[in-house]
Design a protein around this motif. Structure first.
Motif, PDB file in Angstrom:
ATOM      1  N   TYR A 299       0.781   4.237   0.666  1.00  0.00           N
ATOM      2  CA  TYR A 299       0.741   5.303   1.671  1.00  0.00           C
ATOM      3  C   TYR A 299       0.710   4.758   3.102  1.00  0.00           C
ATOM      4  O   TYR A 299       0.673   5.551   4.051  1.00  0.00           O
ATOM      5  CB  TYR A 299      -0.485   6.189   1.443  1.00  0.00           C
ATOM      6  CG  TYR A 299      -0.482   6.841   0.097  1.00  0.00           C
ATOM      7  CD1 TYR A 299       0.342   7.934  -0.174  1.00  0.00           C
ATOM      8  CD2 TYR A 299      -1.263   6.351  -0.943  1.00  0.00           C
ATOM      9  CE1 TYR A 299       0.370   8.525  -1.425  1.00  0.00           C
ATOM     10  CE2 TYR A 299      -1.240   6.934  -2.197  1.00  0.00           C
ATOM     11  CZ  TYR A 299      -0.419   8.019  -2.430  1.00  0.00           C
ATOM     12  OH  TYR A 299      -0.388   8.601  -3.677  1.00  0.00           O
ATOM     13  N   LYS A 300       0.727   3.418   3.232  1.00  0.00           N
ATOM     14  CA  LYS A 300       0.689   2.846   4.578  1.00  0.00           C
ATOM     15  C   LYS A 300       1.891   1.956   4.849  1.00  0.00           C
ATOM     16  O   LYS A 300       2.602   2.149   5.820  1.00  0.00           O
ATOM     17  CB  LYS A 300      -0.606   2.049   4.765  1.00  0.00           C
ATOM     18  CG  LYS A 300      -1.857   2.910   4.768  1.00  0.00           C
ATOM     19  CD  LYS A 300      -3.113   2.068   5.025  1.00  0.00           C
ATOM     20  CE  LYS A 300      -4.365   2.965   5.041  1.00  0.00           C
ATOM     21  NZ  LYS A 300      -5.588   2.172   5.289  1.00  0.00           N
TER      22      LYS A 300
ATOM     23  N   LEU B  55       6.034   5.575   3.255  1.00  0.00           N
ATOM     24  CA  LEU B  55       5.410   6.022   2.012  1.00  0.00           C
ATOM     25  C   LEU B  55       6.092   5.398   0.800  1.00  0.00           C
ATOM     26  O   LEU B  55       7.293   5.113   0.811  1.00  0.00           O
ATOM     27  CB  LEU B  55       5.471   7.546   1.915  1.00  0.00           C
ATOM     28  CG  LEU B  55       4.701   8.339   2.982  1.00  0.00           C
ATOM     29  CD1 LEU B  55       4.944   9.823   2.796  1.00  0.00           C
ATOM     30  CD2 LEU B  55       3.217   8.025   2.916  1.00  0.00           C
ATOM     31  N   PHE B  56       5.320   5.234  -0.260  1.00  0.00           N
ATOM     32  CA  PHE B  56       5.804   4.833  -1.582  1.00  0.00           C
ATOM     33  C   PHE B  56       6.571   3.504  -1.547  1.00  0.00           C
ATOM     34  O   PHE B  56       7.602   3.348  -2.203  1.00  0.00           O
ATOM     35  CB  PHE B  56       6.682   5.930  -2.200  1.00  0.00           C
ATOM     36  CG  PHE B  56       6.044   7.278  -2.183  1.00  0.00           C
ATOM     37  CD1 PHE B  56       4.778   7.464  -2.720  1.00  0.00           C
ATOM     38  CD2 PHE B  56       6.684   8.377  -1.604  1.00  0.00           C
ATOM     39  CE1 PHE B  56       4.175   8.711  -2.700  1.00  0.00           C
ATOM     40  CE2 PHE B  56       6.086   9.615  -1.581  1.00  0.00           C
ATOM     41  CZ  PHE B  56       4.826   9.779  -2.129  1.00  0.00           C
TER      42      PHE B  56
ATOM     43  N   HIS C 255       0.876  -1.177   0.000  1.00  0.00           N
ATOM     44  CA  HIS C 255       0.000   0.000   0.000  1.00  0.00           C
ATOM     45  C   HIS C 255       0.912   1.224   0.000  1.00  0.00           C
ATOM     46  O   HIS C 255       1.682   1.441   0.940  1.00  0.00           O
ATOM     47  CB  HIS C 255      -0.905   0.000   1.232  1.00  0.00           C
ATOM     48  CG  HIS C 255      -2.019   0.998   1.157  1.00  0.00           C
ATOM     49  ND1 HIS C 255      -1.801   2.355   1.111  1.00  0.00           N
ATOM     50  CD2 HIS C 255      -3.380   0.840   1.103  1.00  0.00           C
ATOM     51  CE1 HIS C 255      -2.949   2.998   1.050  1.00  0.00           C
ATOM     52  NE2 HIS C 255      -3.927   2.092   1.040  1.00  0.00           N
TER      53      HIS C 255
END
Length: 976
Positions: free
Chosen positions: A480-481, A511-512, A478
């Motif tokens: 952003y998580k 992130l990313f 994910h």
């Protein structure tokens, strides 16, 4: 001659002719950069193109000689009659010969960078000066030949010989070291010793309208305007049959160029550029639909970088034929944003914002671009994020769910709240796990068809990126998580375990994050390189293998393994390929993919590979194909140039122009000769610069340094201009160099200049200042002398005045001293008189009182009884004695004395009493007598005591006055 033989002739071109080192790709359309008249701000028509030794491009434009340095376009010279320029040629010294309409001459570059045109028409005999366009200009070892349809002009030894046509010449051709002329009456002629000589059977060429001739060891290849291609050998003229004869004849050939590997580029009047191979097969057809801005090609030129410049009736185009990258274009499809691509059953599928499209890949690879178009798969019309082959099925993952593509239509298999992609669960080839917008879904293969089962419970996160490992774990990234690691129950309907990893578990950021599977190992893309999970600690750590090659300072956006075990990656803005060598190490290849920078869809980067070595990149600018067998030189040297130098103040003034290296960078610093000398009023300069590298020129970066003003080079940036203001007087060198998209740094360009000091800081000014300073010093000295003389005279006068004043003051002081002495004497005399008066007064009072006492005593004595009455006499004597004692001890007369004494002695008694209240009346009297300067003997009878008593009284008074034994009490009293 057989067709086979004629084709062999073309094949031999690549070995026996001086061919430009450039070959165009067959698959896809090369990158094309179009420059329209609005861009270069000149006439639309361009007829010729050449490149000088520095790499500068020049074009024969209707308005004159047009120059392009990679950034700016300029008309640098014009013929004297301001007519259109039709042909250009340049010698080894960059002297440019120009053919125009009714005019020809040459152009040279002046030291200030500007070009000067010199006409040669005045050398033509007067009867031959009426001619039209000079359509060809050819430079020979010792002569220059200008061709017009009416005449041929041979310029040699500053003279011009003229060869006239009986009718009109049709065209002119330089073939190796020979000159051929197409004549409308005599056919094909050869220029030899300033004369035209017919070749064998020359008349058979009459009316063919030859537009280009190429020579091989076996003969000539001729390109005609409307009749296609011919071969000429052993005096026999034969058609050269190609697969595009109809197209060539219909489109009308205008020019041609030989490319490498026997490829032939043919420019047409109506269909743009056609490229064929040695067998006459179509390789490329680049026309307006394929990206060329105009169909009428006037000239073709391959530059030193292998790019093909195409001059057009309207505009100029640059075709990057040497690049291994090309675009898969289809004029019928306007889709440019590609999320995924897939080859399936010889069809190429692309996923776009408006569904899935396909084309016949095998036909497209054969060059049948005109008849092969992308076709839309019906049933899907929204964002399709992925397409993939699962078993024997082609599935598409779309905004509305999962679709199966069959033929030209798509059938919905599972309606979900958005589907990102799908993966087969390890050891369960019949179970397809689908990542959706809000969780995971399961499809099963039943009766050879995929059937939707259910949504997996216990996990509702967006699952756009999914990988599986050998242990059956599912890894979901994910962006952003973080990273999720999950396992399912045996029924694949519920999550049995879930682990979550983010920055707390070792990642540089939460992130990313991305997850990939390379060589059956789960890896993670982060903002700081490639990570993996440590088996022992379960922490996320950098992968040592990738750290060596991809470093730890870039965002790893994609890792993908192809069928040849190469690893493709997108790191930051760079795309590359890691190829494993026998020893286990890798070679990195990035340069061919620099064109892809900034083209990917952020977050949806995709690279697809095939068994045949085809590589597809999905970008915002369409689908791009990479040919792994085509090579290009990326480290070619090139130059940076200074385009213009202007003085800004007091008004724009051109100091240098036209993209020319002012001085060689090899000039030794000790021999600098500054080409431009500026006054201090012109100490604000504006520099424009460029690089003579035309491959992705907009991405070229520059660094500059003004030596003498700045300590070091600037940072690399895209700026092509620099301004300096308020430069102090000094000698300066402006340096600039470029770095292209392949990180090749150009040769340095410099501009030397000097800023003179302002008039008030020039040598003459300093000499004037020195003279003025000398005059000033002389004046000051003279003034000081005069002032000193006046001061001396004034000093003497002042001294005399001072002497007189001192004498007067001395006299005044003497007089004042005398007066003061007189005053002191007077005061002393008055004090003495007062003292005497006091004594007299006191004595007088005492005397008076004594007389009164004596009279009283006398009166009492007279009362003594002469009869010697003892008692009576004794009483009188006693009374007399009492009077005497009373007077001796009484204060009546003393009070009178004290009043007079205080008046004479400044209230002495009162001041003494106030200062020493412990003094007795007797003490006060003694002090008064001491004030009157009486001695002890004189004081004793006055006090009615003995001298010893006076001494005792004095001793007591000394103590009360707190006087030391050395102090004189009389002196103290007198000064009190």
């Amino acid at each position: 001659m057989t067709k086979f033989t004629t084709r062999i002739l073309v094949l031999l071109l690549s070995f026996l002719c001086p061919i430009v080192n450039a070959q165009i790709k067959k698959i896809g359309v090369p990158f094309i950069t179009n420059y329209n008249p609005k861009t270069y701000k000149a006439a639309s028509e361009n007829w010729d193109v050449l490149q000088d030794s520095k790499g500068m491009m020049f074009f024969a434009n209707h308005f004159g000689i047009m120059q392009f340095d990679g950034v700016r376009w300029n008309i640098v010279a014009q013929p004297e009659n301001r007519s259109m320029v039709r042909s250009l040629a340049i010698d080894k010294k960059d002297k440019m010969y120009v053919g125009a309409q009714g005019e020809f001459g040459y152009t040279v570059q002046l030291p200030n960078g500007q070009y000067k045109y010199t006409s040669l028409v005045q050398l033509i005999p007067a009867p031959s000066r009426n001619f039209g366009d000079v359509v060809q200009t050819v430079i020979r070892p010792d002569e220059v030949i200008f061709f017009s349809n009416e005449e041929i002009f041979i310029y040699k030894n500053n003279k011009i010989n003229v060869i006239r046509s009986e009718a009109k010449f049709d065209d002119f051709f330089e073939v190796n070291e020979e000159i051929y002329v197409s004549d409308n009456i005599k056919g094909l002629l050869k220029l030899k010793d300033n004369a035209l000589v017919e070749i064998p059977d020359s008349k058979q060429f009459i009316g063919m309208k030859i537009r280009k001739i190429f020579k091989t060891a076996a003969g000539l290849i001729l390109l005609t305007q409307k009749s296609g291609l011919f071969s000429y050998n052993n005096n026999q003229l034969k058609p050269f049959v190609t697969k595009v004869d109809y197209l060539l004849k219909q489109s009308q050939i205008s020019t041609g160029i030989l490319l490498s590997d026997g490829y032939l580029g043919i420019g047409t009047r109506q269909s743009g550029l056609i490229v064929i191979d040695s067998a006459g097969n179509l390789i490329q057809h680049i026309n307006k639909q394929m990206g060329l801005q105009n169909e009428y090609v006037t000239h073709l030129k391959v530059d030193t970088e292998g790019n093909l410049w195409v001059t057009l009736k309207e505009g100029v185009s640059l075709i990057q034929i040497s690049s291994p990258l090309s675009k898969i274009l289809d004029v019928s499809n306007a889709e440019t944003k590609i999320y995924c691509s897939q080859i399936y059953q010889n069809k190429l599928y692309i996923a776009t914002d408006n569904g899935v499209f396909w084309l016949d890949w095998e036909a497209y690879k054969k060059g049948e671009h005109q008849n092969v178009n992308f076709q839309h798969i019906s049933g899907m019309s929204e964002n399709v994020w992925n397409i993939g082959v699962f078993g024997n099925s082609l599935l598409a993952f779309e905004k509305n769910g999962v679709f199966e593509i069959k033929g030209n239509s798509a059938q919905l298999l599972a309606k979900t709240d958005g589907a990102w992609q799908g993966v087969i669960i390890p050891d369960h080839p019949d179970v397809l796990l689908v990542g959706g917008y809000n969780g995971l879904y399961v499809l099963r293969k039943i009766n050879n068809s995929w059937t939707y089962q259910h949504k997996i419970k216990g996990f509702d996160e967006s699952s756009r990126i999914i990988e599986t490992d050998k242990a059956g774990n599912i890894w979901i990234a994910h962006g952003y998580k973080g990273i999720f690691k999950i396992r399912f129950k045996a029924t694949f309907d519920t999550i049995s375990s879930l682990e979550f990893y983010n920055q707390k578990n070792g990642f540089p950021s939460s992130l990313f994050l991305n997850t990939f599977k390379i060589d059956d190992q789960i890896l993670f893309g982060t903002t700081k390189g490639v990570y993996k999970q440590d088996v022992t600690s379960k922490k996320m750590i950098p992968d040592v293998r990738f750290k060596k090659y991809l470093k730890t300072d870039s965002h790893i956006r994609l890792l993908k393994e192809d069928h040849q075990n190469n690893i493709w990656y997108i790191s930051g803005e760079n795309t590359g390929k890691m190829t494993q060598k026998p020893g286990g190490s890798f070679t990195i290849e990035e340069l061919p993919f620099r064109k892809l920078r900034y083209l990917y869809i952020p977050g949806f980067e995709n690279i697809q590979t095939t068994l045949n070595g085809d590589v597809f990149f999905g970008t915002q600018d369409g689908l791009i194909h990479y040919n792994t067998t085509k090579s290009k030189k990326y480290k070619s040297k090139y130059k940076a140039v200074i385009s213009e130098v202007k003085s800004i103040f007091p008004k724009d003034s051109l100091l240098f122009s036209s993209r020319y290296d002012v001085l060689s960078t090899n000039t030794e610093s000790g021999n600098h000769k500054f080409s431009v000398v500026l006054s201090y009023a012109n100490n604000a300069l504006h520099f424009s610069f460029a690089s003579l590298c035309y491959d992705e020129a907009d991405a070229t970066k520059y660094e500059y340094w003004l030596e003498g003003f700045e300590p070091k080079w600037s940072d690399w940036n895209l700026q092509t201009e620099k301004e300096y203001t308020n430069l102090p007087e000094n000698e300066y060198i402006f340096h600039v160099r470029a770095k292209n998209i392949y990180d090749v740094v150009s040769e340095e360009a410099i501009f030397k200049f000097e800023v003179l000091p302002p008039w008030y800081r020039t040598s003459w000014a300093y000499i004037l200042y020195l003279l003025l300073f000398g005059v000033l010093i002389y004046t000051i000295i003279k003034y000081q002398k005069n002032l000193a003389e006046r001061d001396r005279e004034q000093l003497i006068l002042n001294q005399e005045k001072e002497l007189l004043r001192n004498r007067a003051e001395l006299n005044e002081q003497k007089l004042a001293l005398e007066q003061e002495n007189m005053t002191i004497m007077r005061e002393n005399l008055e004090a003495t008189i007062n003292l005497k008066n006091a004594k007299v007064a006191s004595n007088t009072v005492n005397l008076i009182h004594l007389n009164e006492i004596l009279l009283s005593i006398k009166d009492l004595i007279s009362q003594i009884d002469k009869k010697n009455d003892f008692n009576t006499n004794f009483g009188l004597l006693t009374k007399i004695n009492r009077i005497i004692d009373h007077e001796l001890q009484g204060d009546q007369h003393w009070n009178e004395f004290e009043e007079i004494f205080n008046q004479l002695h400044d209230n002495f008694m009162q001041r003494l009493k106030n200062s020493f209240p412990e003094l007795t009346p007797r003490d006060m009297r003694l002090c008064a007598y001491l004030r009157m300067n009486f001695n002890t003997k004189e004081i004793a009878p006055l006090l009615g005591i003995s001298v010893r008593g006076v001494e005792d009284t004095r001793y007591r008074i000394r103590k009360k006055l707190q006087l030391s034994s050395e102090a004189n009490i009389t002196e103290y009293i007198l000064n009190f």
